[in-house]
Scaffold this motif. Structure first.
Motif, PDB file in Angstrom:
ATOM      1  N   VAL A  98       0.853  -0.785  -0.363  1.00 15.24           N
ATOM      2  CA  VAL A  98       0.304  -0.213   0.232  1.00 15.24           C
ATOM      3  C   VAL A  98       0.758   1.440  -0.214  1.00 15.24           C
ATOM      4  O   VAL A  98       1.887   1.278   0.820  1.00 15.24           O
ATOM      5  N   ALA A  99       0.949   2.354  -0.761  1.00  8.10           N
ATOM      6  CA  ALA A  99       1.326   3.277  -1.215  1.00  8.10           C
ATOM      7  C   ALA A  99       0.742   3.985  -1.045  1.00  8.10           C
ATOM      8  O   ALA A  99      -0.268   4.737  -1.784  1.00  8.10           O
ATOM      9  N   GLU A 100       1.078   5.495  -0.279  1.00 14.09           N
ATOM     10  CA  GLU A 100      -0.089   6.408  -0.457  1.00 14.09           C
ATOM     11  C   GLU A 100      -0.019   7.119  -1.446  1.00 14.09           C
ATOM     12  O   GLU A 100       1.188   8.361  -1.786  1.00 14.09           O
ATOM     13  N   GLY A 101      -0.481   8.147  -1.773  1.00 17.00           N
ATOM     14  CA  GLY A 101      -0.517   9.083  -3.165  1.00 17.00           C
ATOM     15  C   GLY A 101      -1.415  10.344  -2.647  1.00 17.00           C
ATOM     16  O   GLY A 101      -1.875  10.122  -1.787  1.00 17.00           O
ATOM     17  N   ASP A 102      -1.399  11.193  -3.638  1.00 20.16           N
ATOM     18  CA  ASP A 102      -2.402  12.257  -3.431  1.00 20.16           C
ATOM     19  C   ASP A 102      -3.361  12.447  -4.312  1.00 20.16           C
ATOM     20  O   ASP A 102      -4.381  13.265  -5.386  1.00 20.16           O
ATOM     21  N   PHE A 103      -4.060  11.804  -5.494  1.00 14.73           N
ATOM     22  CA  PHE A 103      -4.673  11.821  -6.600  1.00 14.73           C
ATOM     23  C   PHE A 103      -3.619  12.014  -8.179  1.00 14.73           C
ATOM     24  O   PHE A 103      -4.453  11.869  -9.231  1.00 14.73           O
ATOM     25  N   THR A 104      -2.496  12.962  -7.803  1.00 14.60           N
ATOM     26  CA  THR A 104      -1.891  13.368  -8.620  1.00 14.60           C
ATOM     27  C   THR A 104      -1.232  12.458  -9.327  1.00 14.60           C
ATOM     28  O   THR A 104      -0.623  11.308  -9.269  1.00 14.60           O
ATOM     29  N   GLU A 105      -1.244  12.725 -10.672  1.00 13.01           N
ATOM     30  CA  GLU A 105      -0.032  11.679 -11.468  1.00 13.01           C
ATOM     31  C   GLU A 105       1.882  11.425 -10.840  1.00 13.01           C
ATOM     32  O   GLU A 105       2.030  10.572 -10.828  1.00 13.01           O
ATOM     33  N   GLU A 106       2.181  12.721 -10.807  1.00 12.45           N
ATOM     34  CA  GLU A 106       3.278  12.319  -9.823  1.00 12.45           C
ATOM     35  C   GLU A 106       3.246  11.722  -9.573  1.00 12.45           C
ATOM     36  O   GLU A 106       4.050  11.065  -8.819  1.00 12.45           O
ATOM     37  N   SER A 107       2.000  11.706  -8.507  1.00 10.76           N
ATOM     38  CA  SER A 107       2.174  11.007  -6.559  1.00 10.76           C
ATOM     39  C   SER A 107       2.056   9.140  -7.320  1.00 10.76           C
ATOM     40  O   SER A 107       2.813   8.571  -6.813  1.00 10.76           O
ATOM     41  N   GLY A 108       1.493   9.429  -8.238  1.00 13.56           N
ATOM     42  CA  GLY A 108       1.002   7.607  -9.302  1.00 13.56           C
ATOM     43  C   GLY A 108       2.637   7.470  -8.985  1.00 13.56           C
ATOM     44  O   GLY A 108       3.241   6.395  -8.999  1.00 13.56           O
ATOM     45  N   ARG A 109       3.342   8.328  -9.929  1.00  7.07           N
ATOM     46  CA  ARG A 109       4.469   7.679 -10.606  1.00  7.07           C
ATOM     47  C   ARG A 109       5.703   7.656  -9.523  1.00  7.07           C
ATOM     48  O   ARG A 109       6.127   6.560  -9.391  1.00  7.07           O
ATOM     49  N   ARG A 110       5.783   8.635  -8.650  1.00  9.69           N
ATOM     50  CA  ARG A 110       6.571   8.407  -7.534  1.00  9.69           C
ATOM     51  C   ARG A 110       6.099   7.466  -6.339  1.00  9.69           C
ATOM     52  O   ARG A 110       7.052   6.038  -6.116  1.00  9.69           O
ATOM     53  N   ALA A 111       4.845   6.784  -6.284  1.00  9.89           N
ATOM     54  CA  ALA A 111       4.176   5.311  -5.479  1.00  9.89           C
ATOM     55  C   ALA A 111       4.775   4.363  -6.368  1.00  9.89           C
ATOM     56  O   ALA A 111       5.294   3.240  -5.905  1.00  9.89           O
TER      57      ALA A 111
END
Lengths: 340, 340
Positions: free
Chosen positions: B225-238
């Motif tokens: 489980v990786a927390e993101g914030d809905f954004t594309e960038e957060s998706g990449r990072r996660a």
DNA sequence: CTGAAAGCGCTAACAA
DNA sequence: TTGTTAGCGCTTTCAG
């Protein structure tokens, strides 16, 4: 339609509760000078105790301002909604408005019907002024607002002969500087990805591009100009076309940072090295700074200053209406961010 | 502050001009029944000739509605401003509101100061109701609005015990279905990229993910489980993190389409084939359909229906205030778009 | 420094 | 079917 907040206390009741006159309460509420400190305190306590909230409709009616300004977003803006430039401007407008105590209201005008509804809303006195951004050349709304004598300020203009008050950036100069910079680097085949050419801003940036080439004694090549619409996708597509038509391209001016990002993707997909083989400069620098292209060289618009200027012009028009149109053209800045 | 449109004609003047009483003009303006056709026409001509526009403040004051509703965007929304889901919702709200003749006003509430100003604005009666989207768990604004007895409808809830009226999607069910679908495909190491976990919507989607694994007799692995914030960038990072921790990953549930797009980029960058090696499912399907990932399988929320429902609930509350909270939970749909 | 009173422009109830 | 009238709640003179 249910009556609104039926038992809400009125000024009158507060006055009675505090044992003073109506006028005094009004003065306290509006922070007017000339009220004895003890009286003020008594009134304030009454306000607290009764949970008094001023009725804004009554206040408006009694001859003052609406304490609100509208930022109108017309249909063509809609796509730009997602552009960082847009949200940055909104943010700066909000900041600039903070001191004035006015509410910023974003309104979407997508159809003729909504345009009419907004016009009634504005002419009905629900807002003291109107801001518009990214106006398209054929948009009649500013004229209608002007006719209704409503203080209006545009971000950008519809044409070179814009008369309604506006704040704009020196787009021609910015583009010219950018292209001159590329030429100075030794680039010789410079293309441009424009914005939608029904927008004056896009025309200006294109003109600056051409001016710079001309100043350098180079001839403009029509096939080096590709029309985009500021979006990333349009940048990708335009760049792909340009590469195909002119494999020798070594420089690009994109009309937005977002389309520049698209262009970079297309260039890399085509195996070009950036900036060694091809240099790219974009207008604005929001999305990229935050996202994937932190090192893109950009023509920066002074967004904070734009917001502040718009509000300043609007306030001036509200203060002293119908005396003059006011225009501000802000300088842009070339922000070089290429890595060594 | 300059007075607003000083010489604007009033109802009274129109009445005089048309040679009728004030009430009659009011009836004509409001399209009320019971006016002889010839009279109506005469009044309408007078209105035209004088260029009469009703004063909305007076109308409001005289005891009717403000004919406007506010869509409040709190600070945390700000980043979502650029998300397609956001603009789609706004669009659908605008459509749903079109029939009612009310103005949709977007207002940004970024600071405590602005929150207070908006509260005064709303309690002052400038809007008939308030809509909020993507409410964060700790947000007090809905409570304050409820306390002020202002009709309010949330998109999403702050917790499982939300009492203020809301419209929500079946996020748990949607996530569960998506993960079950992945399991049915034979995927065994399924990770999830969540939304901000201070939002109930993100918690629900995570719960659905866990439920599905549990139902399949699998054990949940925290490191999947990786927390993101809905954004594309957060998706990449996660996604990058997840791959590093679990190279064996073969399925992903992302809490938004945008973060799913980021995940896809990270997967490709890591040399994974999609969907052969790793299958990805995201919530929502706006950006991707229009952009780079038209073939991503998604959990679709019924956006049009959400907008319509919100307006419907709001109208009900305005009609019959303070009798009940109303809740609507809409079904989601798994839209499979993998290519053969 | 404070109270009283005159509207602001409209809606809605009541007469006619 | 229409005219008249009483407010809606506030700001703002103008006296005091």
């Amino acid at each position: 339609m249910g009556k609104r907040r039926p038992g809400a206390p009125t000024l009158e009741e507060v006055a009675a509760h505090a044992g003073v006159g109506r006028g005094t309460v009004s003065r306290v509420v509006n922070n007017a000078a000339g009220v004895k400190e003890s009286t003020r305190r008594a009134v304030q306590r009454a306000i607290e105790e009764l949970g008094y909230v001023p009725n804004l409709a009554a206040r408006s009616l009694a001859g003052r301002r609406a304490d609100a300004v509208a930022l109108v977003l017309t249909e063509p803006d809609w796509r730009m909604f997602a552009e960082p430039f847009f949200s940055e401007i909104v943010r700066s407008l909000g900041d600039a408005l903070a001191d004035t105590g006015m509410q910023l209201l974003l309104t979407l005008v997508r159809s003729e019907d909504e345009r009419q509804r907004f016009l009634e809303y504005a002419r009905g006195g629900r807002v003291d002024g109107i801001l518009m951004m990214s106006v398209h050349a054929g948009d009649q709304l500013p004229d209608m607002l002007a006719e209704a004598r409503l203080p209006t300020v545009l971000l950008g203009r519809r044409s070179g002969e814009e008369y309604v008050s506006y704040v704009d950036a020196d787009n021609v100069g910015g583009a010219r500087n950018a292209v001159s910079y590329l030429l100075k680097q030794g680039r010789r085949t410079i293309a441009t990805i424009t914005g939608p050419l029904d927008m004056y801003v896009a025309q200006c940036r294109l003109r600056g591009y051409r001016d710079a080439l001309e100043m350098a004694g180079l001839e403009g090549t029509p096939s080096l100009v590709a029309e985009g619409d500021f979006t990333e996708e349009s940048g990708r597509r335009a760049m792909a076309d340009l590469i195909e038509r002119h494999p020798e391209i070594d420089g690009i001016l994109a009309a937005s940072d977002t389309s520049a990002a698209g262009a970079l993707q297309a260039l890399r997909a085509a195996g070009r090295r950036v900036p060694e083989d091809v240099a790219v400069i974009g207008f604005d620098d929001f999305s990229l700074a935050q996202r994937t292209e932190p090192r893109l060289t950009t023509v920066r618009q002074p967004v904070e200053e734009m917001g502040r200027s718009m509000i300043r012009l609007l306030l001036e028009e509200m203060e002293e209406p119908f005396v003059a149109w006011r225009h501000v053209i802000l300088r842009t800045e070339l922000v070089v961010r290429e890595s060594a």
